[in-house]
Design a protein around this motif. Structure first.
Motif, mmCIF file in Angstrom:
data_model
loop_
_atom_site.group_PDB
_atom_site.id
_atom_site.type_symbol
_atom_site.label_atom_id
_atom_site.label_comp_id
_atom_site.label_asym_id
_atom_site.label_seq_id
_atom_site.Cartn_x
_atom_site.Cartn_y
_atom_site.Cartn_z
ATOM 1 N N ARG A 1 0.931 -1.137 -0.134
ATOM 2 C CA ARG A 1 -0.043 -0.010 -0.104
ATOM 3 C C ARG A 1 0.806 1.337 -0.018
ATOM 4 O O ARG A 1 0.523 2.338 -0.572
ATOM 5 C CB ARG A 1 -0.913 -0.016 1.290
ATOM 6 N N ILE A 2 1.895 1.247 0.860
ATOM 7 C CA ILE A 2 2.864 2.379 0.843
ATOM 8 C C ILE A 2 3.429 2.598 -0.611
ATOM 9 O O ILE A 2 3.729 3.751 -0.996
ATOM 10 C CB ILE A 2 3.972 2.032 2.042
ATOM 11 N N ALA B 1 0.859 3.792 -3.145
ATOM 12 C CA ALA B 1 0.297 4.980 -3.032
ATOM 13 C C ALA B 1 0.891 6.206 -3.516
ATOM 14 O O ALA B 1 2.410 6.142 -3.453
ATOM 15 C CB ALA B 1 -0.084 5.349 -1.524
ATOM 16 N N SER C 1 0.689 9.008 -2.330
ATOM 17 C CA SER C 1 1.172 9.998 -1.258
ATOM 18 C C SER C 1 0.882 8.732 0.046
ATOM 19 O O SER C 1 -0.275 8.635 0.624
ATOM 20 C CB SER C 1 0.282 11.002 -0.982
ATOM 21 N N PRO C 2 1.851 8.081 0.678
ATOM 22 C CA PRO C 2 1.608 7.294 1.542
ATOM 23 C C PRO C 2 0.992 7.734 2.772
ATOM 24 O O PRO C 2 1.428 8.828 3.180
ATOM 25 C CB PRO C 2 3.088 6.369 1.780
ATOM 26 N N LYS C 3 0.143 6.883 3.468
ATOM 27 C CA LYS C 3 -0.503 7.552 4.664
ATOM 28 C C LYS C 3 0.343 6.959 6.064
ATOM 29 O O LYS C 3 1.038 5.885 5.958
ATOM 30 C CB LYS C 3 -1.972 7.122 4.726
ATOM 31 N N LEU C 4 0.339 7.771 6.861
ATOM 32 C CA LEU C 4 0.902 7.703 8.239
ATOM 33 C C LEU C 4 0.550 6.323 8.849
ATOM 34 O O LEU C 4 1.189 5.460 9.310
ATOM 35 C CB LEU C 4 1.013 8.834 8.972
ATOM 36 N N LEU C 5 -0.924 6.090 8.663
ATOM 37 C CA LEU C 5 -1.559 4.877 9.248
ATOM 38 C C LEU C 5 -0.924 3.627 8.587
ATOM 39 O O LEU C 5 -0.678 2.734 9.461
ATOM 40 C CB LEU C 5 -3.026 5.171 9.055
ATOM 41 N N ASP C 6 -0.509 3.725 7.443
ATOM 42 C CA ASP C 6 -0.017 2.459 6.801
ATOM 43 C C ASP C 6 1.375 2.179 7.494
ATOM 44 O O ASP C 6 1.599 0.969 7.573
ATOM 45 C CB ASP C 6 0.077 2.638 5.193
ATOM 46 N N THR D 1 9.870 5.405 -2.448
ATOM 47 C CA THR D 1 8.408 5.667 -1.668
ATOM 48 C C THR D 1 8.487 5.349 -0.256
ATOM 49 O O THR D 1 7.816 5.691 0.579
ATOM 50 C CB THR D 1 7.420 4.761 -2.231
ATOM 51 N N GLU E 1 8.772 8.775 7.831
ATOM 52 C CA GLU E 1 7.529 7.971 8.331
ATOM 53 C C GLU E 1 8.024 6.606 8.858
ATOM 54 O O GLU E 1 7.399 5.889 9.714
ATOM 55 C CB GLU E 1 6.293 8.009 7.644
ATOM 56 N N THR F 1 7.488 3.206 11.683
ATOM 57 C CA THR F 1 7.307 1.814 11.623
ATOM 58 C C THR F 1 8.380 1.087 12.521
ATOM 59 O O THR F 1 7.982 0.116 13.407
ATOM 60 C CB THR F 1 7.619 1.534 10.212
#
Length: 475
Positions: free
Chosen positions: A127-128, A131, A133-138, A176, A181, A185
């Motif tokens: 997903r990251i 995407a 613009s990758p989301k912080l939630l991912d 990416t 971020e 992780t």
């Protein structure tokens, strides 16, 4: 349908808990952040299912088919991002029917947990990557999946190694994923693992030491025969078609002209997650030894790559036929686990001996234990069986080490205490008293106890009345 079939089989099966399963159940009675040979997630999971449904064998194993369904969902969602919905569907179904997953769905092991969190981590990583613009939630979810995976089985460490390789092989992945971020992780993954690290520190790094002992690097080294055996076993886990296709895809990619999709980033991102566990464990197999399931983390990526390649090379029928063959094998597993008599008639009783006879054997030993302070056992398998099958009785069951060293959880945390256990019923796999004759003055043979495991398979333990301990005390 597969989930319902597997749940029904778990309930209907006469299978006893195997040695590892009964040990994991025993751990679940005392929840902690670590155990002698494994991280804690397996015990937490069994603790949850048995708290809800009781301590029957099917309740102990309940999480296994659920976790594999969860892994299949993650693989479907991942493949849907990368390929097409049709490929995603067949990848998910292929996962649920490969022989290794079919077997693992009927037993509670750390592999089911590892594969669930590994597949989840792969989903969030892709997903990251995909995407704009990758989301912080991912990034946070990726860290949680890696952390919980490490709490399930330390083989999850292959995942961050594969991430690094994917970033090296595919510059778009590097651009990416390699972002600030990613610190989130790493922080979440390490934060989740810290309690287990502290448990190991407080307990002489028992889990780490056991994992290192499994590698067996102190024995004679460099065994090409073990490597060959391990590779052949991988064809059995995924099925010869899917594993063979993956090897072909990997070879063509190495040669530089493979195409699974028009976007070469996809295959460059997935291949490290298949090759990293395989290559590392192949090296381990060559150096010393490796069990067939030690590289099981490779298979989520292997199945997606193999199914995608077959579909995109006008061979989807091969994937579907393979799934059909594997589904037939699933039905054979169901029949075998539901009707042991069928297995016996086919002359395959030895294949399921590890899940037969433990309840009968446990009760036979317990029937001899009246008047003793405890039953003392030198065998991990029977120890686990008796702790499970005599759980509703006041019988005390303890372990004694046969080699003056701590080699499993019971010897470390359920050990014989000479100050408390003056006269014990000693149970051993040996027909002699070599494990106790240098520690006890009074030893009286009581004879064997034997149970049939179907066909010509038998399991025998020998019983001794022992007292007057004078040997070296266990820690």
């Amino acid at each position: 349908m597969l989930l319902i079939l597997r749940l029904f089989t778990l309930v209907a099966s006469p299978a006893d808990l195997g040695p590892d399963e009964s040990q994991y159940w025993f751990w679940s009675r005392d929840l902690a952040f670590g155990y002698f040979s494994k991280p804690p997630m397996i015990a937490w999971t069994i603790g949850a299912t048995t708290a809800l449904f009781g301590n029957s064998e099917w309740a102990v194993r309940l999480a296994a088919p659920l976790l594999h369904i969860g892994a299949a969902v993650f693989l479907y969602l991942t493949a849907k991002q990368l390929f097409t919905q049709r490929i995603a569907f067949w990848a998910g179904v292929a996962w649920l029917t490969i022989p290794g997953v079919t077997l693992s769905s009927f037993l509670i092991t750390t592999d089911a947990l590892l594969l669930f969190f590994w597949s989840g981590a792969l989903f969030f990583l892709l997903r990251i990557i995909q995407a704009p613009s990758p989301k912080l939630l991912d990034f946070a979810a990726l860290g949680a999946a890696i952390g919980f995976g490490l709490l399930s089985k330390y083989a999850m460490i292959y995942f961050p190694i594969a991430m690094v390789l994917a970033m090296v092989m595919a510059p778009p992945v590097r651009r990416t994923v390699l972002r600030p971020e990613l610190l989130l992780t790493a922080s979440i993954a390490v934060g989740l693992l810290i309690p287990n690290i502290l448990w190991n520190v407080a307990n002489d790094f028992q889990t780490v030491a056991h994992t290192a002992a499994n590698a067996n690097w102190g024995a004679s080294l460099f065994k090409p025969g073990n490597l060959l055996t391990f590779i052949v076993e991988q064809f059995a886990i995924a099925g010869p078609v899917f594993f063979g296709v993956f090897l072909w895809v990997g070879y063509r990619q190495w040669r530089g002209f493979s195409k699974v999709t028009s976007d070469k980033t996809t295959i460059n991102a997935l291949i490290p997650f298949a090759l990293t566990p395989l290559v590392i464990v192949c090296v381990q197999a060559f150096i010393s030894r490796a069990h067939a399931n030690w590289a099981v983390a490779a298979y989520p990526a292997i199945i997606m790559l193999a199914v995608a390649w077959l579909h995109e090379h006008r061979a989807a029928w091969v994937a579907k036929a393979t799934v059909g063959a594997h589904a037939a094998l699933t039905l054979a597993f169901v029949l075998a686990l539901s009707h042991f008599s069928t297995v016996d008639r086919l002359g395959l009783a030895s294949a399921i001996k590890e899940i037969r006879g433990w309840e009968e054997q446990s009760h036979a030993v317990a029937a001899m234990a009246a008047g003793y302070d405890a039953v003392m056992i030198d065998d991990r398998a029977l120890m686990g069986a008796m702790l499970y099958y005599e759980r509703g009785t006041p019988l005390e069951i303890v372990a004694i080490d046969p080699n003056a060293s701590i080699s499993h959880h019971y010897e470390a945390f359920k050990a014989f205490d000479p100050d408390k256990h003056k006269r014990v019923l000693f149970v051993t796999t040996r027909s002699d008293d070599n494990h106790v004759n240098y520690r006890f003055k009074q030893i009286t043979p009581l004879g064997p106890t034997t149970v049939s495991l179907g066909g010509d398979q038998m399991r025998t333990y020998h019983l001794f009345d022992v007292a007057e301990f004078f040997g070296k005390r266990q820690r």
